[in-house]
Design a protein around this motif. Structure first.
Motif, PDB file in Angstrom:
ATOM      1  N   ARG A 149      60.018  -2.271  95.813  1.00  6.85           N
ATOM      2  CA  ARG A 149      58.783  -2.767  96.104  1.00  6.85           C
ATOM      3  C   ARG A 149      58.318  -3.810  95.842  1.00  6.85           C
ATOM      4  O   ARG A 149      57.243  -4.641  96.265  1.00  6.85           O
ATOM      5  CB  ARG A 149      57.917  -1.434  95.746  1.00  6.85           C
ATOM      6  CG  ARG A 149      58.106  -0.322  96.551  1.00  6.85           C
ATOM      7  CD  ARG A 149      57.158   0.966  96.062  1.00  6.85           C
ATOM      8  NE  ARG A 149      57.502   2.248  96.751  1.00  6.85           N
ATOM      9  CZ  ARG A 149      57.253   2.511  97.889  1.00  6.85           C
ATOM     10  NH1 ARG A 149      56.530   1.759  98.772  1.00  6.85           N
ATOM     11  NH2 ARG A 149      57.815   3.811  98.626  1.00  6.85           N
ATOM     12  N   ARG A 150      58.815  -4.409  94.625  1.00  4.28           N
ATOM     13  CA  ARG A 150      58.261  -5.617  93.879  1.00  4.28           C
ATOM     14  C   ARG A 150      59.430  -6.987  94.261  1.00  4.28           C
ATOM     15  O   ARG A 150      58.620  -7.936  93.945  1.00  4.28           O
ATOM     16  CB  ARG A 150      58.115  -5.366  92.528  1.00  4.28           C
ATOM     17  CG  ARG A 150      56.827  -4.338  92.322  1.00  4.28           C
ATOM     18  CD  ARG A 150      56.886  -3.948  90.719  1.00  4.28           C
ATOM     19  NE  ARG A 150      55.908  -2.702  90.540  1.00  4.28           N
ATOM     20  CZ  ARG A 150      54.665  -3.131  89.916  1.00  4.28           C
ATOM     21  NH1 ARG A 150      54.514  -4.187  89.509  1.00  4.28           N
ATOM     22  NH2 ARG A 150      53.870  -2.084  89.867  1.00  4.28           N
ATOM     23  N   SER A 151      60.376  -6.669  94.407  1.00  2.13           N
ATOM     24  CA  SER A 151      61.387  -7.665  94.171  1.00  2.13           C
ATOM     25  C   SER A 151      62.796  -7.578  94.993  1.00  2.13           C
ATOM     26  O   SER A 151      63.013  -6.435  95.381  1.00  2.13           O
ATOM     27  CB  SER A 151      61.810  -8.138  92.851  1.00  2.13           C
ATOM     28  OG  SER A 151      62.424  -7.040  92.025  1.00  2.13           O
ATOM     29  N   ARG A 210      54.235  -3.304  83.145  1.00  3.71           N
ATOM     30  CA  ARG A 210      54.752  -2.198  84.162  1.00  3.71           C
ATOM     31  C   ARG A 210      55.433  -0.981  83.563  1.00  3.71           C
ATOM     32  O   ARG A 210      54.827   0.295  83.987  1.00  3.71           O
ATOM     33  CB  ARG A 210      55.630  -3.067  85.187  1.00  3.71           C
ATOM     34  CG  ARG A 210      55.002  -3.786  85.925  1.00  3.71           C
ATOM     35  CD  ARG A 210      55.979  -3.993  87.051  1.00  3.71           C
ATOM     36  NE  ARG A 210      57.448  -4.638  86.601  1.00  3.71           N
ATOM     37  CZ  ARG A 210      57.708  -5.987  86.506  1.00  3.71           C
ATOM     38  NH1 ARG A 210      56.846  -6.914  86.664  1.00  3.71           N
ATOM     39  NH2 ARG A 210      58.749  -6.191  86.112  1.00  3.71           N
TER      40      ARG A 210
END
Length: 512
Positions: free
Chosen positions: A54-56, A207
């Protein structure tokens, strides 16, 4: 939308092109992923995978012996990722360590991201075998001669720093710095660490933990780099660094603020009843020990700081002849100093004494407070004391907080958040130090509340004479006067009575 298959990752096998990279970026931007993520598997290069979460997006080389991270998709185009994969295979055949391979991949990724061509990037990043290449240095030799890797800096700095810290702050500080040791960053040479690395580290900690944890780690990292730059620049590889750029460039947008939560007497009492009834939480065989349960009660009954309170020695408790049944709990300035501030340096501590009414002592006895041992609140481990950290963990169990277990497992809390379920706002042991004086102030005993909490008087005398009196009790009458025990006793009687009455009401209410 990319749908996850069994195992949590979607999967597509094809000859990868930059169009797939563009598609991967679109999935991230549109939040179009389901499950854990999606794998684009390259059929043109064995084992090469573009993993999208979802992020990278990250390039991976999967082999039977494990998985190697090649770099992120923003740095490496498809062609460069294939080249990197082949270089890893070549390096492994030559016997290079995982650490050395990771360093070369990091340089290759950075150089490629700056627009340098693949052939030139290869020459810069990857070493070629030569018969006269020196044998790789041992860890001890590298730490003596340099250049240091990041984990060397962390270990050596902590070796110097930890002996200067006190109590639980020592444990916390080490945790702040060791959070930075992820699998790749740990092996990076300190001289190659730049702002991009440190920002990624900061964001990763935020995170995985909290923004507050990231702020703590950033300050520890700055201190470690300062130390290396000032005292060990040649070995750390920082000789060419003219000024500590990390001081100004590495920041966290975080402010701790001031905590002002004041639990009600009913919330405190209800928590004590719950702690009695739910000694074992999370489906484990372990229970809250008798010493810890009694210490939690004592925090509520006295408002003392948990660090000093849990270390109370049985030998320093004495009778109060003028008040039969009362006891006087005492702490030296050194014991109070450990509780005054995180690093034990910023608050001038004084010896402290607290009168305990018979009702409070009887209540502790009823909940099973140990009657023998060096400490009033001993740990399960013979000869050890309970700790403030242990008390926080006991409170966390009542709050339903999960706990990391061995081998990557998690200890769940089937009972969930008992405090919220029973209408109790979350509170910490230190919060009692707001409730107690607030209540006594309403009872027109504000001075007693201040004295109970060991707040310094405006014209308090130095600590040497008080310390001597505490140790020897030369004149008990004068000692009682200097420690304001009569004033404290008046406030303690009112506060303890209020707490015990509330506990009786909560027991009846929860029993119904």
């Amino acid at each position: 939308m990319a749908v996850a298959e069994r195992g949590g990752y979607g999967r597509e096998r094809t000859k990868l092109t930059q169009a797939h990279v563009k598609r991967a970026k679109g999935l991230i931007a549109s939040d179009g992923l389901e499950g854990r993520g999606f794998d684009f598997v390259d059929t043109a290069c064995q084992g090469l995978v573009l993993r999208v979460t979802r992020r990278s997006g990250t390039w991976l080389l999967k082999r039977r012996t494990g998985t190697v991270t090649l770099g992120d998709m923003d740095s490496l185009p498809v062609a460069s990722a294939r080249v990197a994969a082949e270089e890893v295979r070549s390096a492994e055949r030559r016997g290079l360590t995982k650490r050395a391979i990771a360093q070369e991949l990091d340089v290759f990724s950075r150089v490629t991201a700056r627009g340098i061509g693949t052939e030139q990037a290869l020459d810069i990043a990857f070493t070629k075998p030569h018969p006269d290449d020196p044998v790789e240095m041992s860890d001890d030799e590298r730490r003596r001669r340099g250049p240091w890797e990041w984990h060397d800096l962390v270990d050596l700095f902590l070796e110097m720093k930890l002996p200067t810290l006190k109590g639980r702050w020592r444990v916390q500080y080490e945790r702040h710095l060791r959070r930075t040791l992820d699998d790749e960053f740990a092996w990076k040479m300190v001289q190659l660490v730049d702002l991009e690395d440190l920002v990624k580290m900061r964001d990763r900690v935020a995170r995985k933990h909290t923004l507050s944890a990231a702020a703590d780690s950033v300050e520890a990292v700055k201190a470690a780099l300062d130390w290396a730059w000032r005292h060990h620049a040649p070995r750390a590889g920082l000789t060419e660094v003219e000024f500590p750029w990390w001081r100004e460039r590495l920041t966290v947008e975080y402010s701790s603020g001031t905590r002002d939560h004041t639990p009600t007497i009913e919330e405190l009492a209800r928590t004590l009843v719950l702690a009695e009834r739910f000694k074992a939480l999370g489906g484990t065989a372990k229970q809250t020990g008798a010493g810890m349960l009694a210490a939690l009660w004592a925090v509520v009954l006295t408002g003392q700081r948990a660090t000093a309170l849990t270390g109370t020695l049985r030998a320093t408790v004495r009778d109060w002849p003028e008040r039969p049944g009362w006891k006087i709990w005492t702490w030296t300035a050194a014991e109070m100093k450990g509780a005054g501030h995180a690093n034990g340096l910023k608050k001038r501590a004084r010896p402290h004494a607290l009168p305990m009414p018979p009702e409070a002592l009887a209540a502790l006895d009823r909940v099973g407070a140990p009657r023998e041992g060096v400490y009033l609140f001993p740990s399960r481990v013979p000869g050890k004391r309970t700790t403030a950290v242990g008390m926080t963990q006991a409170m966390d169990r009542l709050k339903g907080k999960k706990k990391a277990a061995r081998k990557g497992g998690v200890t769940l809390r089937p009972e969930d958040d008992l405090l919220t379920t029973h209408g109790i706002r979350h509170w910490t042991p230190h919060d009692v130090r707001r409730t107690l004086p607030t209540y006594l102030d309403m009872e027109r005993l504000g001075g007693a509340g201040s004295a109970i909490l060991a707040h310094a008087r405006a014209k308090a005398k130095g600590g040497a004479d008080e310390e001597r009196e505490l140790a020897q009790a030369i004149t008990l009458k004068h000692y009682i006067h200097s420690q304001r025990l009569e004033l404290k006793a008046e406030g303690m009687q009112v506060w303890v009575t209020a707490i015990l009455e509330a506990v009786d009401q909560e027991r009846a209410r929860l029993g119904a």
